[in-house]
Scaffold this active site. Structure first.
Site, short mmCIF file in Angstrom:
data_model
loop_
_atom_site.label_atom_id
_atom_site.label_comp_id
_atom_site.label_asym_id
_atom_site.label_seq_id
_atom_site.Cartn_x
_atom_site.Cartn_y
_atom_site.Cartn_z
N ASN A 135 -1.51 -6.34 -9.22
CA ASN A 135 -0.64 -6.35 -7.93
C ASN A 135 -1.01 -7.79 -7.15
O ASN A 135 -0.17 -8.50 -6.98
CB ASN A 135 -0.69 -5.23 -6.77
CG ASN A 135 -0.45 -4.02 -7.54
OD1 ASN A 135 0.51 -3.94 -8.38
ND2 ASN A 135 -1.29 -2.68 -7.40
N ASP A 136 -2.43 -7.77 -6.91
CA ASP A 136 -2.72 -9.15 -6.31
C ASP A 136 -2.70 -10.28 -7.13
O ASP A 136 -2.40 -11.60 -6.59
CB ASP A 136 -3.97 -9.19 -5.60
CG ASP A 136 -4.10 -8.57 -4.34
OD1 ASP A 136 -3.08 -8.55 -3.65
OD2 ASP A 136 -5.03 -7.65 -3.82
N HIS B 122 0.86 -1.09 0.03
CA HIS B 122 0.01 -0.09 -0.03
C HIS B 122 0.90 1.11 0.15
O HIS B 122 0.42 2.26 -0.71
CB HIS B 122 -0.97 0.17 0.96
CG HIS B 122 -1.63 1.21 1.37
ND1 HIS B 122 -2.84 1.82 0.50
CD2 HIS B 122 -1.34 2.46 2.29
CE1 HIS B 122 -3.19 2.85 0.88
NE2 HIS B 122 -2.37 3.10 1.91
N ARG C 128 3.34 -9.36 -1.55
CA ARG C 128 3.78 -8.20 -2.07
C ARG C 128 4.14 -7.28 -1.09
O ARG C 128 4.80 -6.25 -1.49
CB ARG C 128 2.42 -7.80 -2.85
CG ARG C 128 1.25 -7.74 -2.03
CD ARG C 128 0.00 -7.21 -2.77
NE ARG C 128 -0.16 -5.84 -2.86
CZ ARG C 128 -1.32 -5.02 -3.17
NH1 ARG C 128 -2.53 -5.56 -3.37
NH2 ARG C 128 -1.01 -3.77 -3.38
N ARG D 297 -15.56 0.56 -6.16
CA ARG D 297 -15.22 -0.79 -5.78
C ARG D 297 -15.78 -1.08 -4.46
O ARG D 297 -15.77 -0.17 -3.71
CB ARG D 297 -13.76 -1.14 -5.75
CG ARG D 297 -13.49 -2.53 -5.27
CD ARG D 297 -11.98 -2.79 -5.35
NE ARG D 297 -11.04 -2.08 -4.57
CZ ARG D 297 -9.77 -2.02 -4.58
NH1 ARG D 297 -9.00 -2.82 -5.53
NH2 ARG D 297 -9.16 -1.42 -3.57
N ARG E 145 -11.45 3.62 -4.53
CA ARG E 145 -11.21 2.69 -3.27
C ARG E 145 -11.75 2.94 -2.18
O ARG E 145 -11.43 3.87 -1.29
CB ARG E 145 -9.55 2.64 -3.17
CG ARG E 145 -8.71 2.12 -4.03
CD ARG E 145 -7.07 2.21 -3.56
NE ARG E 145 -6.01 1.65 -4.65
CZ ARG E 145 -5.71 2.40 -5.41
NH1 ARG E 145 -5.64 3.82 -5.35
NH2 ARG E 145 -4.73 1.92 -6.47
N CYS F 163 -5.82 -2.76 -14.20
CA CYS F 163 -5.76 -1.81 -13.11
C CYS F 163 -4.40 -1.99 -12.23
O CYS F 163 -4.17 -3.12 -12.02
CB CYS F 163 -6.67 -1.83 -12.18
SG CYS F 163 -7.25 -0.79 -10.90
N GLU G 62 -8.38 -10.77 -9.39
CA GLU G 62 -7.22 -10.65 -8.52
C GLU G 62 -7.03 -12.06 -8.33
O GLU G 62 -5.48 -12.39 -7.84
CB GLU G 62 -7.57 -10.03 -7.50
CG GLU G 62 -8.03 -8.52 -7.58
CD GLU G 62 -8.89 -8.01 -6.26
OE1 GLU G 62 -8.15 -7.33 -5.75
OE2 GLU G 62 -9.82 -8.27 -6.12
#
Length: 705
Positions: A615-616, A357, A626, A499, A463, A663, A592
């Site tokens: 990312n995920d 993050h 990560r 989301r 988010r 994304c 994801e």
């Protein structure tokens, strides 16, 4: 003297003590008289020997000069066998060890009791009598109870004593870490500890903070005494003992002095000093291979929590000054959500990964960031100013004027990349006639305004969990509608994707339970369909209600592993829409988890769009954490296998005529962006602050080649 009176007397000595050595001497004298022995001595572990730390009855000169091996003499016998030892005619015992000049000759009976925690010994309590005594169960139980109380004091002595490694160094020091976000920052270090933000030095009044701390200690002491009384009245002796331990720890002179030193000499706030010192001792307790000692870490945490409550730190907000460099062990979304990012010039952490993050936030806001700086709490203690070099992963504490000038020159040289609205608002056509579209990922109303300024073609990801984590009040339907409406004002005619709350993993509030492996735990849609059904309903009601005014709203469902999870959420949304007599917004799925790739066809006609959370997806595809800097070197998003996976996703999405966008941080890398375009992707959702740089790269490479 009755047992309870004896133990209470020892407690009074401990509570009114100034330092450990004096306390041990006072206890030895008190217990000698109470037991009726001729000698009471306390031996403590010192390296590989047992040193005489206090005595009443032997020569005072022996303290600090007499030591024994772990199996030497009757004291060593007690320590090595780890048991209560009663010996008559001690001088005739084969293990008796004579020390001339300490007046040990006349004593006939020896009693030794180990000083220990549940798993480790750290000394021996010794009694000697001129006459031969008779051993009884009552005597053994009494002396064992005394030893247990002394053990508690000795334990705190070892753990609260000052560590020589903690001496401060105010000279210039350079630490090498791992770069998270490029750029150079100069400023004042600010530490975030367990959701507390340190006040800046200029705002500190040590005198006022010391008064606040003293008052908090007094109030916490009264709280604990009241709890002890309540427990004793209700005959809850175990619970009473726990709070007595807390009271002794709270009033430990070393613990309080350490906090007061941070306030007075290092100009830290009372709340920060409590949190910092408590965390230091907690780490020390937990590093010891002893179950009992590890459990004492929770005692320290409980004491710190009580002190912080009385200091008002639980709800206190700290205003950052300009050019604040944020330091933390690892920053969570909940912690960064409360920061004024307009005043943050850099991030430095110990345990963040390259797609954590912190990394995402720093890159999106173009804030320099470095991770992998070990022992960050201690290194920051003497830091008055810092430089963060996000290009090379370097942090410089207390930089000299020469170093500052060197980095100012480097900053000027690096600021050659053209940015601004003119480039961001240009179209990006490709030779095949298609267009590249950039949407914005946002976490604040300010982000949405910036997205508008940089000509984002819509919002690809709101988010919403960041807004939830930022709230000090319940995240009600009305509260959500108000927040979402502010976002929509900048994008009334372009699609905006909200989301659903992706809570869990590294995005938790104080209400979510800790998990051993949160990345694989109860997060995203799993949490919304179980513990947080009420929050799912509230969010769906808010978005469906707002959709009546803004029909460009779309809803994205996070962390889908099985299509049934998506259908459950959408079916619930249909029920709510019917109850409200309102139309249903378009629903999409965030890809994801690799398992859902093989279920894409099952969502035909129900899912209006896909968004790949790169990312995920990469994390779960390669089994790479990560957030772990130890595997950051393996986190290469342009891995051929991963690019093949993304090609396969695109093919499957096209087979059911469903649009799909990329994304995440992957598309924010200009070189990887070109590879994604070559695969066939045209829609990208990135930080609004990255749009101009990415368009500049494409306009000068892909378009002109």
């Amino acid at each position: 003297m009755k047992k309870i009176e004896l133990l209470l007397g020892i407690s009074d000595i401990i509570l009114n003590s100034d330092d450990t050595n004096t306390t041990l001497s006072n206890i030895a004298a008190y217990v000698k008289d109470a037991i009726g022995s001729d000698v009471c001595s306390i031996y403590l572990k010192n390296g590989r020997r047992l040193a005489l730390a206090a005595t009443e009855g032997l020569s005072e000169n022996a303290v600090g000069s007499i030591s024994l091996g772990f199996d030497e003499g009757l004291t060593g016998l007690t320590f090595s066998e780890n048991r209560y030892t009663f010996i008559r005619n001690a001088k005739n015992h084969e293990k008796f060890h004579y020390f001339p000049g300490i007046n040990e000759e006349p004593y006939q009976t020896f009693i030794g009791v180990p000083l220990k925690s549940r798993e480790h010994e750290f000394g021996v309590l010794v009694f000697q009598f001129r006459k031969n005594k008779i051993n009884t169960d009552t005597l053994q139980k009494l002396l064992t109870a005394v030893a247990a109380q002394v053990s508690g004091l000795v334990l705190r002595h070892y753990l609260f004593q000052q560590d020589e490694s903690e001496k401060l160094d105010y000279s210039e020091r350079t630490e090498k870490g791992i770069p998270l976000s490029s750029g150079i920052a100069m400023g004042e270090p600010v530490m975030v500890l367990s959701k507390l933000v340190e006040k800046t030095h200029d705002n500190i009044s040590p005198e006022e903070e010391l008064i606040e701390f003293k008052n908090a200690v007094e109030k916490t002491t009264n709280d604990l005494k009241e709890l002890i009384n309540k427990m004793e009245v209700s005959s809850q002796e175990i619970a009473s003992g726990i709070f007595e331990t807390h009271l002794m720890m709270l009033n430990d002179i070393s613990f309080k002095r350490d906090i007061e030193t941070h306030i007075a000499e290092r100009r830290k706030s009372a709340s920060f000093s409590v949190r910092h010192v408590a965390d230091k001792y907690i780490r020390r307790f937990r590093s010891i291979n002893d179950t009992y000692l590890k459990e004492r870490a929770q005692d320290i945490e409980d004491i710190a929590t009580r002190l912080l409550e009385h200091l008002g730190a639980v709800s206190k907000e700290t205003n950052l000054t300009d050019n604040s460099v944020i330091f933390a062990n690892r920053l969570t979304p909940g912690e960064t959500a409360t920061l004024d990012l307009e005043r943050v010039s850099g991030f430095v952490t110990e345990k963040d990964g390259v797609t954590s993050h912190t990394a995402i936030l720093a890159k999106s806001r173009k804030i320099p960031a470095v991770t992998g700086i070990t022992n960050i709490h201690h290194k920051l203690e003497s830091a008055q100013s810092v430089i963060v070099d996000g290009y090379d992963g370097v942090v410089i504490f207390n930089p000299s004027q020469e170093t500052i000038e060197k980095y100012k020159t480097k900053m000027t040289a690096k600021h050659t990349q053209p940015e601004g609205r003119d480039i961001a608002c240009q179209l990006v056509p490709l030779k095949d006639g298609s267009m590249v579209h950039f949407y914005a990922n946002i976490s604040s109303v300010l982000d949405s305004e910036k997205a508008g300024q940089f000509c984002a073609e819509g919002i690809g990801l709101v988010r919403t969990e960041i807004f939830y984590l930022r709230q000090d009040v319940p995240f009600t339907i009305e509260n959500q509608i108000e927040i979402y409406r502010e976002i929509m004002r900048a994008f009334t005619d372009k699609h905006v994707v909200f989301r659903l709350l992706d809570i869990g993993s590294d995005k938790k509030s104080a209400y979510e339970a800790d998990e051993d492996n949160p990345a694989l735990g109860n997060r995203g849609v799993r949490l919304l369909l179980t513990d947080y059904k009420h929050m799912l309903d509230d969010q769906l009601k808010a978005l469906i209600t707002l959709h009546k005014t803004y029909p460009n709203i779309k809803i994205l469902v996070p962390f889908i592993a099985d299509v049934e999870e998506f259908f459950k959420v959408k079916n619930r949304a249909k029920e709510i829409a019917a109850e409200l007599e309102l139309p249903l917004p378009d629903f999409g799925v965030m890809l994801e988890i690799p398992s859902v790739i093989y279920q894409i066809e099952q969502m035909e006609g129900e899912c209006s769009f896909f968004s790949i959370g790169t990312n995920d997806m990469f994390q779960y595809f390669f089994a790479l954490d990560r957030g772990n800097p130890m595997v950051s070197s393996l986190y290469k998003l342009d891995n051929p296998a991963f690019l093949s996976l993304l090609r396969r996703i695109l093919e499957r999405a096209k087979s059911i005529n469903t649009p799909v966008e990329i994304c995440g941080e992957m598309a924010a890398d200009p070189e990887i962006l070109v590879k994604l375009i070559e695969i066939g992707y045209r829609d990208f959702s990135v930080s609004p602050y990255a749009i101009s740089e990415l368009k500049h790269h494409l306009l000068n490479t892909v378009i002109n080649t």
